[in-house]
Motif scaffolding. Sequence first.
Motif, mmCIF file in Angstrom:
data_model
loop_
_atom_site.group_PDB
_atom_site.id
_atom_site.type_symbol
_atom_site.label_atom_id
_atom_site.label_comp_id
_atom_site.label_asym_id
_atom_site.label_seq_id
_atom_site.Cartn_x
_atom_site.Cartn_y
_atom_site.Cartn_z
ATOM 1 N N GLU A 7 0.829 -1.206 0.000
ATOM 2 C CA GLU A 7 0.000 0.000 0.000
ATOM 3 C C GLU A 7 0.861 1.251 0.000
ATOM 4 O OE1 GLU A 7 -2.400 3.340 1.230
ATOM 5 O OE2 GLU A 7 -0.674 2.521 2.295
ATOM 6 N N ARG A 8 1.921 1.256 0.802
ATOM 7 C CA ARG A 8 2.795 2.428 0.901
ATOM 8 C C ARG A 8 3.632 2.622 -0.361
ATOM 9 N NH1 ARG A 8 1.434 6.383 3.581
ATOM 10 N NH2 ARG A 8 -0.400 5.551 2.522
ATOM 11 N N THR A 9 3.960 1.536 -1.055
ATOM 12 C CA THR A 9 4.852 1.644 -2.211
ATOM 13 C C THR A 9 4.124 1.658 -3.553
ATOM 14 O OG1 THR A 9 5.163 -0.768 -2.183
ATOM 15 C CG2 THR A 9 6.782 0.564 -0.997
ATOM 16 N N LEU A 10 2.980 0.958 -3.647
ATOM 17 C CA LEU A 10 2.320 0.813 -4.936
ATOM 18 C C LEU A 10 0.875 1.308 -4.942
ATOM 19 C CD1 LEU A 10 3.605 -2.778 -5.890
ATOM 20 C CD2 LEU A 10 4.489 -0.588 -6.693
ATOM 21 N N TYR A 11 0.064 0.778 -4.045
ATOM 22 C CA TYR A 11 -1.375 1.026 -4.101
ATOM 23 C C TYR A 11 -1.736 2.497 -3.923
ATOM 24 C CZ TYR A 11 -2.770 -3.915 -4.053
ATOM 25 O OH TYR A 11 -2.983 -5.233 -4.376
ATOM 26 N N ARG A 12 -1.003 3.207 -3.078
ATOM 27 C CA ARG A 12 -1.366 4.588 -2.759
ATOM 28 C C ARG A 12 -1.385 5.475 -3.997
ATOM 29 N NH1 ARG A 12 3.468 7.302 0.653
ATOM 30 N NH2 ARG A 12 2.004 9.030 0.444
ATOM 31 N N HIS A 13 -0.603 5.109 -5.016
ATOM 32 C CA HIS A 13 -0.542 5.917 -6.238
ATOM 33 C C HIS A 13 -1.751 5.694 -7.138
ATOM 34 C CE1 HIS A 13 3.554 6.905 -5.119
ATOM 35 N NE2 HIS A 13 3.855 5.615 -5.052
ATOM 36 N N LEU A 14 -2.595 4.715 -6.790
ATOM 37 C CA LEU A 14 -3.742 4.395 -7.643
ATOM 38 C C LEU A 14 -5.074 4.811 -7.036
ATOM 39 C CD1 LEU A 14 -2.578 0.837 -8.712
ATOM 40 C CD2 LEU A 14 -2.845 2.765 -10.246
ATOM 41 N N TYR A 15 -5.075 5.409 -5.848
ATOM 42 C CA TYR A 15 -6.332 5.766 -5.202
ATOM 43 C C TYR A 15 -7.159 6.744 -6.037
ATOM 44 C CZ TYR A 15 -4.906 3.469 -0.848
ATOM 45 O OH TYR A 15 -4.544 2.545 0.090
ATOM 46 N N THR A 16 -6.505 7.653 -6.721
ATOM 47 C CA THR A 16 -7.223 8.663 -7.510
ATOM 48 C C THR A 16 -7.349 8.272 -8.978
ATOM 49 O OG1 THR A 16 -5.149 9.881 -7.852
ATOM 50 C CG2 THR A 16 -6.502 10.515 -5.964
ATOM 51 N N ARG A 17 -6.857 7.097 -9.332
ATOM 52 C CA ARG A 17 -6.952 6.654 -10.725
ATOM 53 C C ARG A 17 -8.301 5.992 -10.973
ATOM 54 N NH1 ARG A 17 -1.556 6.175 -12.635
ATOM 55 N NH2 ARG A 17 -2.414 5.509 -14.634
ATOM 56 N N SER A 18 -8.596 5.714 -12.227
ATOM 57 C CA SER A 18 -9.877 5.106 -12.588
ATOM 58 C C SER A 18 -9.935 3.662 -12.111
ATOM 59 C CB SER A 18 -10.067 5.156 -14.104
ATOM 60 O OG SER A 18 -9.134 4.292 -14.748
ATOM 61 N N HIS A 19 -11.159 3.125 -12.018
ATOM 62 C CA HIS A 19 -11.329 1.738 -11.619
ATOM 63 C C HIS A 19 -10.688 0.783 -12.627
ATOM 64 C CE1 HIS A 19 -14.997 2.488 -8.779
ATOM 65 N NE2 HIS A 19 -13.836 2.766 -8.215
ATOM 66 N N ASP B 134 -7.881 1.278 -14.266
ATOM 67 C CA ASP B 134 -6.457 1.218 -13.921
ATOM 68 C C ASP B 134 -6.232 0.340 -12.698
ATOM 69 O OD1 ASP B 134 -5.846 2.896 -16.007
ATOM 70 O OD2 ASP B 134 -5.790 4.717 -14.786
ATOM 71 N N GLN B 135 -7.112 0.459 -11.717
ATOM 72 C CA GLN B 135 -6.989 -0.352 -10.502
ATOM 73 C C GLN B 135 -7.168 -1.833 -10.814
ATOM 74 O OE1 GLN B 135 -9.954 1.350 -7.938
ATOM 75 N NE2 GLN B 135 -8.875 3.302 -7.735
ATOM 76 N N VAL B 136 -8.133 -2.159 -11.665
ATOM 77 C CA VAL B 136 -8.380 -3.554 -12.038
ATOM 78 C C VAL B 136 -7.175 -4.131 -12.774
ATOM 79 C CG1 VAL B 136 -9.731 -5.032 -13.574
ATOM 80 C CG2 VAL B 136 -10.886 -3.428 -12.059
ATOM 81 N N LEU B 137 -6.663 -3.404 -13.742
ATOM 82 C CA LEU B 137 -5.528 -3.902 -14.525
ATOM 83 C C LEU B 137 -4.299 -4.101 -13.640
ATOM 84 C CD1 LEU B 137 -5.889 -1.730 -17.762
ATOM 85 C CD2 LEU B 137 -6.436 -4.144 -17.487
ATOM 86 N N PHE B 138 -4.058 -3.152 -12.739
ATOM 87 C CA PHE B 138 -2.888 -3.257 -11.867
ATOM 88 C C PHE B 138 -3.012 -4.446 -10.919
ATOM 89 C CE2 PHE B 138 -0.973 -2.261 -7.731
ATOM 90 C CZ PHE B 138 0.361 -2.170 -8.100
ATOM 91 N N THR B 139 -4.157 -4.578 -10.258
ATOM 92 C CA THR B 139 -4.301 -5.630 -9.243
ATOM 93 C C THR B 139 -4.418 -7.018 -9.859
ATOM 94 O OG1 THR B 139 -6.702 -5.177 -9.155
ATOM 95 C CG2 THR B 139 -5.302 -4.079 -7.538
#
Length: 289
Positions: free
Chosen positions: A80-92, A94-99
């Motif tokens: 969360e501190r290194t990767l996820y936090r940068h995606l909180y404001t991105r589109s869903h 982007d979040q789906v593709l990343f995770t």
Amino acid sequence: MTTLFTILFDGVAYGMLLFVLACGLAVTLGLMNFVNLAHGAFAMTGGYICAVLVNNSGWPFFTALPLAFVSAAAIGVLLERTLYRHLYTRSHLDQVLFTIGLTFMSVAAVDYIMGSSRIFIKLPAALEGQFDFFGVGIGRYRLMIIVICGLLTVALQLILAKTRFGSRLRAAVDDPRAASGLGINVPQVFAFTFAFGCGLAGLGGALSAEILGLDPYFPLKFMIYFLIVVTVGGSSSITGPFLASLLLGIGDVAGKYYVPKMGPFVIYTIMIVILIWRPNGLFGRTATR
């Protein structure tokens, strides 16, 4: 009647297990508005850590369970501190593709390190077998799952609804800028919430290993079940996924008992009927971003 009560008991145990596995996703999706399809990878992590400690190192099962929670939570807060936090404001999207990419990476890593064979956790003798209760066979391990998951459900509901942290989390989600202006450390709240959700997934993975089995493809095989629980229950509360887990657990067990050739079809039928009736889930509300 004996068969009916047995199905209800096994269905409730399975539903409770589904809830613990999926409630972390309900927290991150419903309260943080973040789509984390790598949730199953944290469950798999907790399961493998518990299996290695119990099967290979000889640790007591009840000692390994908290470590499964802590280990999955620690990995969660690191990511969360290194990767996820940068995606909180991105589109869903982007979040789906990343995770989903993280999920496939975790599957490949575990397959390389642990092998592809399915493993189970050695249970203590006190949890093996079953006993009769008015003619109904009560599995000791499933009874323990119901007790542990029930206590976790009550504790989670109280934390989110009655504590200062729950109020801070809701404020941070509704309006992060205003929450920061009031002195709430929004990144810290999000990090703790995400870690707690990952820890619950790890605990659920450890508890489910004996019933569902554990292999590198665990996150992919059960991802759809996690999503069904959150979708049917609604992601805006914990009560919805809890009731959805019980309903789906009982329906799945009953379907596999009465119509074994169409068993998996039952859970999808329940999902379709409920979503036609309530498109946002049992306790859902229209999401806003």
